[in-house]
Design an enzyme around this catalytic site. Structure first.
Site, mmCIF file in Angstrom:
data_model
loop_
_atom_site.group_PDB
_atom_site.id
_atom_site.type_symbol
_atom_site.label_atom_id
_atom_site.label_comp_id
_atom_site.label_asym_id
_atom_site.label_seq_id
_atom_site.Cartn_x
_atom_site.Cartn_y
_atom_site.Cartn_z
ATOM 1 C CG ASP A 178 -1.900 1.142 1.263
ATOM 2 O OD1 ASP A 178 -1.601 2.190 0.663
ATOM 3 O OD2 ASP A 178 -2.956 0.997 1.885
ATOM 4 C CG HIS A 179 1.004 4.275 -3.130
ATOM 5 N ND1 HIS A 179 -0.172 3.745 -3.639
ATOM 6 C CD2 HIS A 179 0.845 5.626 -3.141
ATOM 7 C CE1 HIS A 179 -0.991 4.729 -3.931
ATOM 8 N NE2 HIS A 179 -0.419 5.881 -3.650
ATOM 9 C CG HIS A 241 -4.802 4.224 -0.202
ATOM 10 N ND1 HIS A 241 -3.777 3.315 -0.329
ATOM 11 C CD2 HIS A 241 -5.157 4.548 -1.477
ATOM 12 C CE1 HIS A 241 -3.522 3.104 -1.611
ATOM 13 N NE2 HIS A 241 -4.346 3.841 -2.315
#
Length: 491
Positions: A178-179, A241
């Site tokens: 999950d960037h 996110h």
């Protein structure tokens, strides 16, 4: 001193947009900084009928915008090899195996292998099963699987996928990327909380009134319409996110700052998140879809979007935790496309003093402002604390002032890109900033209730104009509780 990492990467989906925009530039930055030196190799694979030379040219093109010489780019690309591959054809995996073994021998990688899946998620399980059955697993080094979102479409599909992955890899070998967890200020949440007594001592329902999280995007769906219409803002942004950010804000202090201890506390926080009934979901979540505005199209008129689509491009909601620390404190979230600007911020709103001693003598309508701790995630990185102070001049009036810190341009240059940081963590075996299966599962169970409700309702779309902060119902969600968004457009 930087530690050299030794590994062979296999990128499934190696010719895709993500690989070219993010993955290869991130590897190159690790190479420039010395985290990768001579003992690494990269095998790219996809359906595209490319040669290794074509692949190397694409890699060099992907890093052309970074500071490097032609010789340095050439040397970096010399570590890359390509094999065309159909992931559904078991016979093709023998060619991958031969190539991986060849790279391992050439670069003395000690059997360390990272398998990176950056392609359609419906192939994830099949690839993992074939990696095992066709012998791509190393016996003398580490084996790690890095996978992109989305991780399933709901809890049931996510569990099925996880069962397929764990038949080949152990949980500590799976890195669900999950960037957002690689962003500098998201990682600063733990530092701000657990490194500062003045903040952590107030981090509870006795002093905090509400918490607000905003992930705002100024663009529409662009060329992602075919994917986005099957996902929507709820699946695309909230389930991963936003839920990851919330778990860091809500968790208890871990025993130590290790990946295992941090994950334990994040899971405990998500376990206490109240899963709504359908009635509660209808009351506490709103959705929106953008109109054409001054220019552009309604979402329903975008290329690739089915006629009459009810897919949401905006979500706002209120989340509640049923635990001792957060009971009664709402966490408000919102995210959407074609909003006023592109930014991510977290606003922690503290309770006002029980008695405003300045109100009576000044006989003024001015009231004390709430203290607000704002964490600016992007585009600028930093934080600010709004406090009340006396206004300069005669009399005694108060006004809010900001105590703030923002990273300067030089500091920003030193901050790793999210994918650079996360790929390094995967090589190190550090899963602190990756989602565990338990976190994913609890997030899906929460989101599924809302998704099922929206699937049977007929919304009145479009309901917000581009350049705003979403539909009016988003503001009403807070107004109903006697609150308002900290960030709002000037009228």
């Amino acid at each position: 001193m930087t530690k050299e990492n030794i590994a062979i990467f296999t990128f499934f989906g190696a010719t895709g947009d993500l690989a070219k925009r993010k993955l290869y530039p991130s590897l190159f930055k690790l190479y420039q900084k010395g985290y990768l030196k001579e003992r690494f190799g990269v095998l790219g694979t996809s359906r595209a009928d490319w040669s290794t030379d074509q692949f190397k040219d694409a890699v060099k093109e992907s890093i052309s915008g970074l500071e490097n010489s032609a010789a340095e780019a050439e040397k970096f690309a010399s570590h890359f090899e390509y094999v065309a591959h159909d992931v559904t054809d078991q016979a093709h995996y023998s060619a991958l195996n031969d190539a991986i073994k060849g790279l391992d021998e050439k670069f003395e990688a000690q059997g360390n292998r990272v398998f990176y899946l950056s392609m359609a998620p419906n192939f994830f399980g099949e690839i993992a099963l074939n990696i095992k059955s066709q012998g791509l697993i190393s016996d003398n080094g580490y084996n790690r699987l890095v996978i992109e979102k989305p991780f399933g479409r709901d809890y049931e599909s996510a569990k099925k996928l996880n069962d397929e992955l764990t038949s080949t890899f152990n949980e500590d070998q799976i890195f669900r990327i999950d960037h957002y967890l690689g962003k500098e200020m998201i990682q600063n949440i733990e530092a701000l909380r657990f490194g500062n007594t003045i903040i952590e001592s107030l981090w509870n329902n006795r002093y905090i009134d509400n918490v607000q999280i905003t992930l705002s995007e100024s663009l529409g769906v662009e060329e992602r319409a075919s994917y986005y219409d099957t996902s929507g803002a709820l699946r695309d942004m909230v389930q991963n996110h936003i839920m990851q950010i919330i778990s860091q804000l809500a968790m208890e202090q871990p025993v130590a700052f290790t990946d295992a201890d941090v994950r334990v506390e994040k899971v405990k926080a998500l376990r206490s998140l109240r899963v709504y009934s359908a009635v509660e979901a209808a009351s506490n979540f709103v959705r929106g879809q953008y109109s054409a505005g001054e220019t552009g199209n309604d979402y329903r008129d975008e290329d690739g979007v089915p006629e009459g689509s009810n897919n949401e491009t905006f979500v706002a909601g209120k989340l509640l935790f049923d635990n001792y620390r957060w009971s009664g404190v709402p966490f408000y979230i919102r995210t959407g496309k074609k909003l006023a600007d592109k930014f991510t911020r977290i606003d922690v709103v503290f309770k006002k003093p029980l008695i405003d001693i300045f109100a009576f003598p000044q006989q003024s309508d001015a009231a004390l402002s709430a203290n607000v701790l704002t964490i600016y995630v992007e585009p600028k990185s930093g934080f600010a604390l709004t406090v009340n102070a006396k206004s300069a001049g005669q009399g005694f009036e108060t006004e809010p002032v900001n105590l703030d810190f923002f990273q300067d341009a030089e500091s920003e240059k030193e901050v790793p890109e999210p994918y650079e940081r996360l790929m390094h963590d995967a090589m190190e075996g550090n899963s602190t900033n990756f989602a565990s299966w338990s976190e994913v599962a609890y997030a899906w169970k929460f989101v599924d209730v809302i998704r099922r409700l929206w699937n049977i309702e007929d919304p009145q779309f479009p309901n917000y104009r581009p350049g705003t902060m979403g539909p009016k119902a988003s503001d009403e969600l807070l107004e109903r509780d006697g609150r308002s968004w900290v960030y709002k457009l000037e009228k």
